[in-house]
Write a protein that holds these residues in place. Structure first.
Motif, PDB file in Angstrom:
ATOM      1  N   LYS A 126       0.841  -1.204   0.000  1.00  0.00           N
ATOM      2  CA  LYS A 126       0.000   0.000   0.000  1.00  0.00           C
ATOM      3  C   LYS A 126       0.872   1.248   0.000  1.00  0.00           C
ATOM      4  O   LYS A 126       0.598   2.221  -0.715  1.00  0.00           O
ATOM      5  CB  LYS A 126      -0.921  -0.014   1.220  1.00  0.00           C
ATOM      6  CG  LYS A 126      -1.931   1.121   1.243  1.00  0.00           C
ATOM      7  CD  LYS A 126      -2.875   0.987   2.431  1.00  0.00           C
ATOM      8  CE  LYS A 126      -3.880   2.135   2.448  1.00  0.00           C
ATOM      9  NZ  LYS A 126      -4.810   2.023   3.616  1.00  0.00           N
ATOM     10  N   ALA A 127       1.930   1.227   0.783  1.00  0.00           N
ATOM     11  CA  ALA A 127       2.835   2.379   0.860  1.00  0.00           C
ATOM     12  C   ALA A 127       3.523   2.614  -0.485  1.00  0.00           C
ATOM     13  O   ALA A 127       3.645   3.747  -0.944  1.00  0.00           O
ATOM     14  CB  ALA A 127       3.869   2.151   1.957  1.00  0.00           C
ATOM     15  N   ARG A 151       4.789   6.356  -1.384  1.00  0.00           N
ATOM     16  CA  ARG A 151       5.647   6.557  -0.210  1.00  0.00           C
ATOM     17  C   ARG A 151       7.096   6.174  -0.514  1.00  0.00           C
ATOM     18  O   ARG A 151       8.027   6.757   0.032  1.00  0.00           O
ATOM     19  CB  ARG A 151       5.104   5.709   0.944  1.00  0.00           C
ATOM     20  CG  ARG A 151       5.982   5.653   2.199  1.00  0.00           C
ATOM     21  CD  ARG A 151       5.990   6.993   2.907  1.00  0.00           C
ATOM     22  NE  ARG A 151       6.797   6.945   4.106  1.00  0.00           N
ATOM     23  CZ  ARG A 151       8.118   7.089   4.150  1.00  0.00           C
ATOM     24  NH1 ARG A 151       8.805   7.262   3.001  1.00  0.00           N
ATOM     25  NH2 ARG A 151       8.768   7.063   5.285  1.00  0.00           N
ATOM     26  N   SER A 183       1.125   3.968  -3.119  1.00  0.00           N
ATOM     27  CA  SER A 183       0.663   5.324  -2.800  1.00  0.00           C
ATOM     28  C   SER A 183       1.750   6.369  -3.049  1.00  0.00           C
ATOM     29  O   SER A 183       1.509   7.571  -2.923  1.00  0.00           O
ATOM     30  CB  SER A 183       0.215   5.400  -1.330  1.00  0.00           C
ATOM     31  OG  SER A 183       1.333   5.299  -0.453  1.00  0.00           O
TER      32      SER A 183
END
Length: 342
Positions: free
Chosen positions: A186-187, A192, A190
């Motif tokens: 997810k990071a 990150r 996204s």
């Protein structure tokens, strides 16, 4: 000297008697038979290796190995208790006896094999660590990741390999460490991190099935490590270790002998002595392991051989469509080689 020889003679005879005894089933095998269930430590969800579908059915290379093991020992591939384990939990679960075998895309290394109370039964997948990056960054090599933030999972060889590789290249990067697989993905997606690192087999799945748009991401060419993955057991029960090792060997040997799921019954009349032994029509290969004579034939009839398991979980019939590569048989350009079952 004659007196010394006479004194040692009973000891020598005693040792000869001990080493002449037939192999007995170990305590782990006895326990599994008593419980009627195999406790198998798997991942929390790595497609191609071990992941549960929406109906709670487990699929993957490691999941099928657990089914093969349960089939050999209990005669039923469904007698498996699935124990999903995070990267930090897996070794403790094996050491404590929570699971009977760890089949969780785990890298065989010296420190794990010699220092964590476990034994690897063999290798069921030859992998290597790579990098996934967004195409928009126009990065074509891992050596261009200077000062990049790289998402990585903690408690893995991946984390150590990342540090070692860039230290050797004298390139500074910033690892962004996560305890679990899902938050790390997810990071990355996204924004990150500028890169994501794990085994190349997992990167293929991540790009094709987890990315918002697969064409927006690319796997870099560098493979920075050796990642021989395989099942492991606790130290201290060599008999159980032998069962796990030879079930794995049988899957590979069956492919080499041409014994497939569909051909098991028809091959029982084969004139080939190796096939006869494998299928239980020749020498009894089950007795030394504490198993019955037909264990290997039953395994292949239930799960198929290594090649069949690979094809449906990782190869042409799977979403990943990975080439066999190093995981081809030794006589077909790969590294898969099993000692003879005889």
């Amino acid at each position: 000297m004659r007196h010394l020889h006479r004194a040692l003679a009973p000891l020598a005879l005693g040792l000869l008697a001990v080493f002449s005894l037939p192999a007995q089933a170990g305590k782990t095998l006895d326990s599994i038979k008593q419980k009627g269930q195999l406790a198998c430590g798997v991942s929390t969800g790595v497609i191609g290796f071990s992941a549960a579908d929406s109906q709670g059915q487990w699929h993957g290379l490691d999941a099928d190995f657990c089914r093969a093991l349960a089939t050999a020992v209990l005669g039923d591939p469904n007698k498996v208790r699935w124990v999903p384990l995070g990267s930090q939990q897996r070794f403790t679960a094996l050491q404590s006896g929570e699971v009977d075998v760890l089949a969780r895309n785990t890298t065989w290394s010296l420190s794990r094999d010699a220092g964590q109370g476990m034994l690897f039964a063999g290798i069921n997948y030859y992998d290597g660590q790579g990098f996934l990056v967004p195409k928009k960054l126009k990065i074509t090599s891992a050596k261009q990741l200077k000062n990049a933030e790289i998402c990585v999972q903690s408690g893995t060889t991946t984390e150590k390999n990342l540090a070692d590789y860039f230290r050797a290249q004298n390139i500074k990067v910033k690892p962004v460490v996560f305890d679990k697989f899902e938050p790390s993905l997810k990071a990355f997606f996204s924004g990150r991190c500028q890169a994501y690192t794990t085994d190349a087999s997992a990167l293929a799945f991540i790009r094709s099935k987890e990315a918002p748009n697969p064409d927006d991401y690319v796997v870099l060419p560098e493979i920075i490590s050796k990642e021989p993955l395989g099942p492991a057991v606790r130290r201290g029960d060599e008999d159980w270790f032998g069962v796990v090792r030879w079930v794995l060997n049988a899957l590979v040997e069956a492919e080499e002998l041409g014994i497939t799921q569909a051909r098991v019954d028809s091959l029982k009349t084969s004139p080939d002595p190796a096939i006869q032994r494998f299928l239980g029509a020749g020498d009894d290969l089950g007795k030394p392991l504490g198993l019955d004579k037909d264990w290997a034939a039953r395994v292949i009839k239930t799960t198929g051989n290594y090649g069949e398991i690979f094809t449906r979980n990782l190869g042409a019939d799977s979403p990943l469509k990975l080439p066999r590569g190093l995981n081809a048989l030794w006589n077909k350009g790969g590294l898969m080689y099993a000692p003879p079952l005889r």
